[in-house]
Design a protein around this motif. Structure first.
Motif, PDB file in Angstrom:
ATOM      1  N   VAL A 100      21.302   7.750 114.414  1.00  9.64           N
ATOM      2  CA  VAL A 100      21.129   7.471 112.992  1.00  9.64           C
ATOM      3  C   VAL A 100      20.451   6.122 112.798  1.00  9.64           C
ATOM      4  CG1 VAL A 100      22.342   6.978 110.834  1.00  9.64           C
ATOM      5  CG2 VAL A 100      23.039   8.933 112.232  1.00  9.64           C
ATOM      6  N   GLU A 101      20.892   5.109 113.542  1.00 11.34           N
ATOM      7  CA  GLU A 101      20.318   3.765 113.407  1.00 11.34           C
ATOM      8  C   GLU A 101      18.817   3.775 113.669  1.00 11.34           C
ATOM      9  OE1 GLU A 101      18.896  -0.153 114.273  1.00 11.34           O
ATOM     10  OE2 GLU A 101      18.986   1.499 115.725  1.00 11.34           O
ATOM     11  N   LYS A 102      18.389   4.551 114.643  1.00 13.80           N
ATOM     12  CA  LYS A 102      16.962   4.625 114.976  1.00 13.80           C
ATOM     13  C   LYS A 102      16.147   5.241 113.841  1.00 13.80           C
ATOM     14  CE  LYS A 102      17.444   5.001 120.010  1.00 13.80           C
ATOM     15  NZ  LYS A 102      17.274   5.903 121.175  1.00 13.80           N
ATOM     16  N   ARG A 103      16.783   6.095 113.045  1.00 15.71           N
ATOM     17  CA  ARG A 103      16.050   6.858 112.029  1.00 15.71           C
ATOM     18  C   ARG A 103      16.271   6.356 110.604  1.00 15.71           C
ATOM     19  NH1 ARG A 103      17.196   9.464 116.452  1.00 15.71           N
ATOM     20  NH2 ARG A 103      15.662  10.905 117.362  1.00 15.71           N
ATOM     21  N   LEU A 104      17.090   5.346 110.450  1.00 12.51           N
ATOM     22  CA  LEU A 104      17.259   4.737 109.131  1.00 12.51           C
ATOM     23  C   LEU A 104      16.193   3.667 108.921  1.00 12.51           C
ATOM     24  CD1 LEU A 104      21.075   4.092 108.494  1.00 12.51           C
ATOM     25  CD2 LEU A 104      19.585   5.736 107.330  1.00 12.51           C
ATOM     26  N   ARG A 105      15.651   3.625 107.721  1.00 14.50           N
ATOM     27  CA  ARG A 105      14.760   2.528 107.366  1.00 14.50           C
ATOM     28  C   ARG A 105      15.586   1.249 107.192  1.00 14.50           C
ATOM     29  NH1 ARG A 105      11.368   6.351 103.193  1.00 14.50           N
ATOM     30  NH2 ARG A 105      10.143   7.384 104.830  1.00 14.50           N
ATOM     31  N   ARG A 106      14.934   0.121 107.266  1.00 15.87           N
ATOM     32  CA  ARG A 106      15.651  -1.155 107.125  1.00 15.87           C
ATOM     33  C   ARG A 106      16.384  -1.188 105.782  1.00 15.87           C
ATOM     34  NH1 ARG A 106      14.834  -4.687 111.054  1.00 15.87           N
ATOM     35  NH2 ARG A 106      13.005  -4.452 112.399  1.00 15.87           N
ATOM     36  N   GLY A 107      17.656  -1.540 105.836  1.00 19.20           N
ATOM     37  CA  GLY A 107      18.463  -1.545 104.632  1.00 19.20           C
ATOM     38  C   GLY A 107      18.997  -0.180 104.251  1.00 19.20           C
ATOM     39  N   GLY A 108      18.706   0.845 105.080  1.00 14.35           N
ATOM     40  CA  GLY A 108      19.179   2.199 104.787  1.00 14.35           C
ATOM     41  C   GLY A 108      20.674   2.350 105.001  1.00 14.35           C
ATOM     42  N   SER A 109      21.265   3.356 104.360  1.00 15.81           N
ATOM     43  CA  SER A 109      22.716   3.565 104.394  1.00 15.81           C
ATOM     44  C   SER A 109      23.086   4.856 105.107  1.00 15.81           C
ATOM     45  CB  SER A 109      23.276   3.623 102.967  1.00 15.81           C
ATOM     46  OG  SER A 109      23.042   2.416 102.276  1.00 15.81           O
ATOM     47  N   PHE A 110      24.226   4.826 105.767  1.00 12.25           N
ATOM     48  CA  PHE A 110      24.816   6.018 106.379  1.00 12.25           C
ATOM     49  C   PHE A 110      26.219   6.168 105.804  1.00 12.25           C
ATOM     50  CE2 PHE A 110      26.761   7.874 110.513  1.00 12.25           C
ATOM     51  CZ  PHE A 110      26.782   9.141 109.952  1.00 12.25           C
ATOM     52  N   TRP A 111      26.412   7.222 105.003  1.00 16.54           N
ATOM     53  CA  TRP A 111      27.702   7.512 104.377  1.00 16.54           C
ATOM     54  C   TRP A 111      28.395   8.672 105.096  1.00 16.54           C
ATOM     55  CZ3 TRP A 111      30.125   4.893 100.540  1.00 16.54           C
ATOM     56  CH2 TRP A 111      29.383   4.046  99.719  1.00 16.54           C
ATOM     57  N   PHE A 112      29.693   8.552 105.332  1.00 19.59           N
ATOM     58  CA  PHE A 112      30.482   9.658 105.883  1.00 19.59           C
ATOM     59  C   PHE A 112      31.956   9.389 105.591  1.00 19.59           C
ATOM     60  CE2 PHE A 112      30.133   6.451 109.156  1.00 19.59           C
ATOM     61  CZ  PHE A 112      31.377   6.427 109.768  1.00 19.59           C
ATOM     62  N   GLU A 113      32.785  10.391 105.866  1.00 20.65           N
ATOM     63  CA  GLU A 113      34.217  10.218 105.631  1.00 20.65           C
ATOM     64  C   GLU A 113      35.010  10.847 106.768  1.00 20.65           C
ATOM     65  OE1 GLU A 113      33.764  14.302 104.900  1.00 20.65           O
ATOM     66  OE2 GLU A 113      32.640  12.743 103.846  1.00 20.65           O
ATOM     67  N   THR A 114      36.231  10.339 106.918  1.00 21.06           N
ATOM     68  CA  THR A 114      37.181  10.891 107.876  1.00 21.06           C
ATOM     69  C   THR A 114      38.562  10.835 107.225  1.00 21.06           C
ATOM     70  OG1 THR A 114      38.130  10.647 110.108  1.00 21.06           O
ATOM     71  CG2 THR A 114      37.462   8.636 108.977  1.00 21.06           C
ATOM     72  N   ARG A 115      39.406  11.760 107.519  1.00 16.50           N
ATOM     73  CA  ARG A 115      40.752  11.734 106.947  1.00 16.50           C
ATOM     74  C   ARG A 115      41.520  10.528 107.483  1.00 16.50           C
ATOM     75  NH1 ARG A 115      39.596  16.957 108.464  1.00 16.50           N
ATOM     76  NH2 ARG A 115      39.599  18.578 106.838  1.00 16.50           N
ATOM     77  N   ASN A 116      42.288   9.908 106.632  1.00 16.22           N
ATOM     78  CA  ASN A 116      43.040   8.708 106.988  1.00 16.22           C
ATOM     79  C   ASN A 116      44.224   9.070 107.886  1.00 16.22           C
ATOM     80  OD1 ASN A 116      44.268   6.236 107.116  1.00 16.22           O
ATOM     81  ND2 ASN A 116      44.910   6.189 104.970  1.00 16.22           N
ATOM     82  N   PRO A 117      44.231   8.617 109.144  1.00 17.77           N
ATOM     83  CA  PRO A 117      45.346   8.971 110.038  1.00 17.77           C
ATOM     84  C   PRO A 117      46.685   8.430 109.568  1.00 17.77           C
ATOM     85  CG  PRO A 117      43.949   7.282 111.035  1.00 17.77           C
ATOM     86  CD  PRO A 117      43.233   7.768 109.816  1.00 17.77           C
TER      87      PRO A 117
END
Length: 246
Positions: A123-140
């Motif tokens: 993902v880091e390689k394909r994000l433009r500078r300042g780009g965001s990666f959003w995701f979620e995981t259930r809270n253990p």
């Protein structure tokens, strides 16, 4: 791969069972103004990718499950989305995106640190500078698997035409931060139930942060639910925004 993602009969009812819009509406509200490029990771049957594309965004959607992508392509009658069967690392290195999103708790299917690091690096390689990666995981900390039992079975889901399906959960084992469970699908018009077995990993925020930093991503924001409330011990979600350094 879990039967949920590859059995044609289960793929066909996926949308009816997963009809909630809270997460989709949240992520859509966080997108930059169109036109912008969006990467939908683990896109499933493509409902969110199609919604985003119809709002004027350029969308690439990727999922390792062939049957999921096939169903998504059937829905995309106007061919508005670029569909890819595979992983983020399978995309061309010169493809770049303003935003990447990973919904449906797909992040929890990554059971090893090496898999998570590989995702973050791709993902880091394909994000433009300042780009965001959003995701979620259930809270253990909220231990949601304690409610994945037959006693908490929801009412049957309406499939139309008088058909319904009941989904019954049963925990098989809890091993450290991994939970293995079974989903039994009882169709009203079929005496034979379909069964899907899955294992999900429940990571704490600090563990995710550590892996992200090693991959060149900066932790920017965290929420505990889709109403943007702070993360607490009893929060159902850990919603995370990582960013590529500007």
């Amino acid at each position: 791969m879990d039967a949920l993602y590859q059995d044609r009969k289960l793929v066909d009812v996926y949308d009816a069972i997963n009809s909630s819009r809270e997460d989709f509406d949240f992520y859509i509200s966080e997108l930059p103004v169109p036109p912008a490029t969006v990467l939908d990771i683990g896109c499933g049957t493509g409902t969110l990718a199609l919604d985003i594309a119809n709002r004027g965004y350029e969308v690439t959607a990727v999922d390792p499950a062939y049957q999921m992508i096939a169903r998504a392509m059937q829905k995309d009658t106007s061919q508005t989305v670029t569909w890819v069967t595979g992983f983020v690392s399978d995309l061309a290195n010169n493809l770049t995106f303003d935003v990447a999103i990973m919904t449906g708790h797909a992040f929890q299917c990554l059971l090893e640190n090496a898999q998570i690091s590989a995702l973050f690096e791709a993902v880091e390689k394909r994000l433009r500078r300042g780009g965001s990666f959003w995701f979620e995981t259930r809270n253990p900390a909220s231990r949601p698997w304690l409610r994945w039992t037959p006693e908490y079975t929801a009412p049957p889901f309406d499939l139309g035409g008088g058909r319904t399906v009941e989904v019954v959960h049963q925990i098989l084992r809890v091993n450290d931060d991994c939970v293995t469970f079974e989903e039994r699908y009882n169709f009203s018009d079929d005496n034979k139930a379909l069964i899907s077995r899955s294992t999900l990993r429940f990571l704490e925020l600090r563990e995710i942060e550590a892996l992200a930093v090693k991959s060149g991503l900066i932790h920017s924001q965290t929420f505990g639910n889709w109403s943007r409330e702070p993360l607490m011990d009893d929060s159902p979600e850990i919603i995370i925004r990582l960013m590529k350094a500007a």
